[in-house]
Design a protein around this motif. Structure first.
Motif, PDB file in Angstrom:
ATOM      1  N   CYS A  13       0.851  -1.194   0.000  1.00 33.62           N
ATOM      2  CA  CYS A  13       0.000   0.000   0.000  1.00 33.62           C
ATOM      3  C   CYS A  13       0.882   1.238   0.000  1.00 33.62           C
ATOM      4  O   CYS A  13       2.033   1.178   0.424  1.00 33.62           O
ATOM      5  CB  CYS A  13      -0.858   0.043   1.265  1.00 33.62           C
ATOM      6  N   SER A  15      -0.031   4.000   1.747  1.00 38.65           N
ATOM      7  CA  SER A  15      -0.099   4.509   3.115  1.00 38.65           C
ATOM      8  C   SER A  15      -0.936   3.532   3.930  1.00 38.65           C
ATOM      9  O   SER A  15      -1.576   2.634   3.370  1.00 38.65           O
ATOM     10  CB  SER A  15      -0.718   5.905   3.135  1.00 38.65           C
ATOM     11  N   LYS A  16      -0.902   3.753   5.234  1.00 38.13           N
ATOM     12  CA  LYS A  16      -1.563   2.802   6.122  1.00 38.13           C
ATOM     13  C   LYS A  16      -2.825   3.448   6.680  1.00 38.13           C
ATOM     14  O   LYS A  16      -2.741   4.507   7.316  1.00 38.13           O
ATOM     15  CB  LYS A  16      -0.577   2.522   7.256  1.00 38.13           C
ATOM     16  N   CYS A  17      -3.975   2.854   6.479  1.00 39.80           N
ATOM     17  CA  CYS A  17      -5.208   3.432   7.005  1.00 39.80           C
ATOM     18  C   CYS A  17      -5.330   3.066   8.490  1.00 39.80           C
ATOM     19  O   CYS A  17      -5.029   1.932   8.864  1.00 39.80           O
ATOM     20  CB  CYS A  17      -6.410   2.922   6.224  1.00 39.80           C
ATOM     21  N   TYR A  19      -7.566   2.203  10.505  1.00 42.59           N
ATOM     22  CA  TYR A  19      -8.486   1.152  10.974  1.00 42.59           C
ATOM     23  C   TYR A  19      -8.082  -0.225  10.468  1.00 42.59           C
ATOM     24  O   TYR A  19      -8.623  -1.237  10.890  1.00 42.59           O
ATOM     25  CB  TYR A  19      -9.913   1.443  10.459  1.00 42.59           C
ATOM     26  N   CYS A  20      -7.119  -0.276   9.539  1.00 42.11           N
ATOM     27  CA  CYS A  20      -6.921  -1.502   8.749  1.00 42.11           C
ATOM     28  C   CYS A  20      -6.017  -2.508   9.440  1.00 42.11           C
ATOM     29  O   CYS A  20      -4.893  -2.210   9.821  1.00 42.11           O
ATOM     30  CB  CYS A  20      -6.346  -1.138   7.382  1.00 42.11           C
ATOM     31  N   LYS A  24      -0.252  -5.914   5.446  1.00 44.05           N
ATOM     32  CA  LYS A  24       0.173  -5.011   4.365  1.00 44.05           C
ATOM     33  C   LYS A  24       1.560  -4.467   4.644  1.00 44.05           C
ATOM     34  O   LYS A  24       2.036  -4.487   5.780  1.00 44.05           O
ATOM     35  CB  LYS A  24      -0.798  -3.839   4.208  1.00 44.05           C
ATOM     36  N   GLY A  63      -4.284  -5.266   0.772  1.00 40.99           N
ATOM     37  CA  GLY A  63      -3.358  -4.399   0.052  1.00 40.99           C
ATOM     38  C   GLY A  63      -3.999  -3.578  -1.079  1.00 40.99           C
ATOM     39  O   GLY A  63      -5.188  -3.351  -1.115  1.00 40.99           O
ATOM     40  N   THR A  64      -3.139  -3.166  -1.959  1.00 42.70           N
ATOM     41  CA  THR A  64      -3.592  -2.306  -3.060  1.00 42.70           C
ATOM     42  C   THR A  64      -3.141  -2.873  -4.410  1.00 42.70           C
ATOM     43  O   THR A  64      -2.125  -2.431  -4.977  1.00 42.70           O
ATOM     44  CB  THR A  64      -3.061  -0.866  -2.869  1.00 42.70           C
ATOM     45  N   ASN A  97      -7.856   1.316  -5.266  1.00 49.26           N
ATOM     46  CA  ASN A  97      -8.055   2.503  -4.425  1.00 49.26           C
ATOM     47  C   ASN A  97      -8.341   3.679  -5.356  1.00 49.26           C
ATOM     48  O   ASN A  97      -7.734   3.780  -6.428  1.00 49.26           O
ATOM     49  CB  ASN A  97      -6.806   2.790  -3.601  1.00 49.26           C
ATOM     50  N   ARG A 134      -8.222   8.284   4.819  1.00 52.77           N
ATOM     51  CA  ARG A 134      -8.081   7.978   3.394  1.00 52.77           C
ATOM     52  C   ARG A 134      -7.334   9.125   2.723  1.00 52.77           C
ATOM     53  O   ARG A 134      -7.447  10.288   3.134  1.00 52.77           O
ATOM     54  CB  ARG A 134      -9.457   7.788   2.749  1.00 52.77           C
TER      55      ARG A 134
END
Ligand SMILES: C[S@@+](CC[C@H](N)C(=O)[O-])C[C@H]1O[C@@H](n2cnc3c(N)ncnc32)[C@H](O)[C@@H]1O
Ligand code: SF4
Length: 360
Positions: A13, A15-17, A19-20, A24, A63-64, A97, A134
């Motif tokens: 990813c 960046s790191k959200c 809540y996630c 990742k 992930g993304t 995303n 986000r």
């Protein structure tokens, strides 16, 4: 021929959200060529045990995975086509995303073979997008949704609700906006605060249980009235647009998992195997698989198909479940049983984990 799905996990990813809790890695220097070469080797390994199966779905999840260069997506899809018989209408999904920030991203993904796009929008207002950490705003999200709808015939968005302080009128507004977008599927996840995440460290609390349950019931009714019937706890779509890939999991069919935190379930020579990265396999007992089939099957609105259950784990449904508990839960209105199926009632859906614990 038995059905088979392939899940390709891309754990990276930008960046790191907060809540996630998914596995990742936040890094920009991902050696894509090398990782894809390893993925192809892993596909070859699993091919040895699944030559007799027909691929009905491939899913790039994260992930993304919208960060994978489309040329590598193309390479993986071609490899799968060369190795296995593939269904004519094979579903090939990718999670993207909204801020993947690449010109022509969606048309390139389509050209590479993706035919279903799932966009991680998460909220339809700027205040909550910011709260959820986000990196896209509402305008970017709407622009991406518009491009996705113009590019693909099959599409879906994810939204997270039951955010702390979210009110039902606010959620109604967002849901009304969501059903007017023209998407084929809407996936809605109640915010969970997972240990170790930034939200947990900040002491953010989830919405109170009763308010979240009220939102869920409202959501289910509202989406059904607007052409999106619930087919699984968090997924809403008419039958022709239900995610075939996720149905594989919930109906207990086999799938291969490739990538760092992917797992698979493969039946081979009458035995059931659980697989993890990298090429680790562990045999499951019929009872272990039976319990999984109940956990997954009760998530579906149509519930568990008893015949299918017996075929998948080798145990008759009525021999596996706790009959006294089952009877009790039917009488109290949580479960409905027919000769061929068992399913949760709307009341049952609110306490699914408890039901599963009791009948297994
Ligand atoms: C595997 S994630 C990847 C999606 C994609 N990377 C993105 O961020 O848009 C799939 C979905 O899980 C949901 N999700 C992740 N963490 C969650 C949490 N703590 N509570 C509720 N939903 C969550 C989000 O809706 C997300 O789109
Ligand atoms: S929600 Fe998506 S983008 Fe955010 S950290 Fe998790 S996988 Fe990555």
């Amino acid at each position: 021929m038995q059905k088979l799905g392939i899940y390709i996990h891309w754990p990276y990813c930008l960046s790191k959200c907060p809540y996630c809790d998914f596995y990742k890695e936040v890094r920009k220097d991902v050696p894509q060529e090398q990782i894809i070469a390893e993925y192809l080797e892993d596909l070859d390994f699993y091919h040895n045990f699944t030559t007799d199966k027909n691929i009905i779905s491939v899913f790039f999840g994260g992930g993304t995975p919208s960060l994978i260069q489309p040329q590598y997506i193309d390479k993986i899809i071609n490899h799968i086509h060369k190795k296995w018989p593939c269904a004519k209408n094979m579903e090939i999904s990718l999670e993207a995303n909204p801020n993947s920030n690449r010109k022509n991203l969606f048309s390139d993904l389509k050209a590479a073979g993706i035919n279903r796009l799932s966009l991680g929008v998460q909220a339809l207002n700027d205040k909550d997008l910011k709260f959820l950490g986000r990196t896209h705003n509402l305008q970017t999200a709407l622009k991406s949704i518009d491009e996705v709808i113009k590019t693909f015939d099959n599409h879906s968005i994810d939204l997270i609700y039951a955010r702390p302080h979210q009110t039902l009128p606010e959620w109604k507004k967002e849901l009304s906006a969501a059903v007017n977008l023209g998407l084929k599927q809407i996936s809605l996840y109640q915010l969970t605060i997972e240990e170790g995440t930034v939200f947990a460290k900040k002491g953010i609390l989830p919405l109170e249980e009763e308010a979240a349950a009220e939102m869920y019931s409202f959501t289910e009714d509202f989406l059904r009235q607007n052409g999106y019937p619930k087919y699984e706890v968090s997924n809403f779509a008419p039958p022709q647009y239900q995610s075939r890939h996720n149905l594989l999991y919930w109906q207990g069919d086999d799938y291969i998992g490739i990538g760092k935190s992917a797992h698979g379930r493969i039946t081979h020579n009458g035995k059931i195997y659980a697989t993890t990265h990298r090429r680790q396999t562990e045999e499951l007992t019929p009872e272990e698989r039976a319990e999984e089939l109940i956990i997954m099957g009760l998530r579906l609105t149509e519930g568990i198909n008893k015949k299918h259950f017996a075929e998948k784990c080798g145990i008759a449904f009525n021999d596996f479940v706790n009959k006294n508990k089952l009877q009790e839960l039917k009488e109290t209105g949580f479960l409905v049983e027919t000769p061929s199926s068992l399913k949760a009632t709307p009341l049952g859906f609110l306490v699914l984990n408890k039901l599963i614990e009791e009948i297994c």
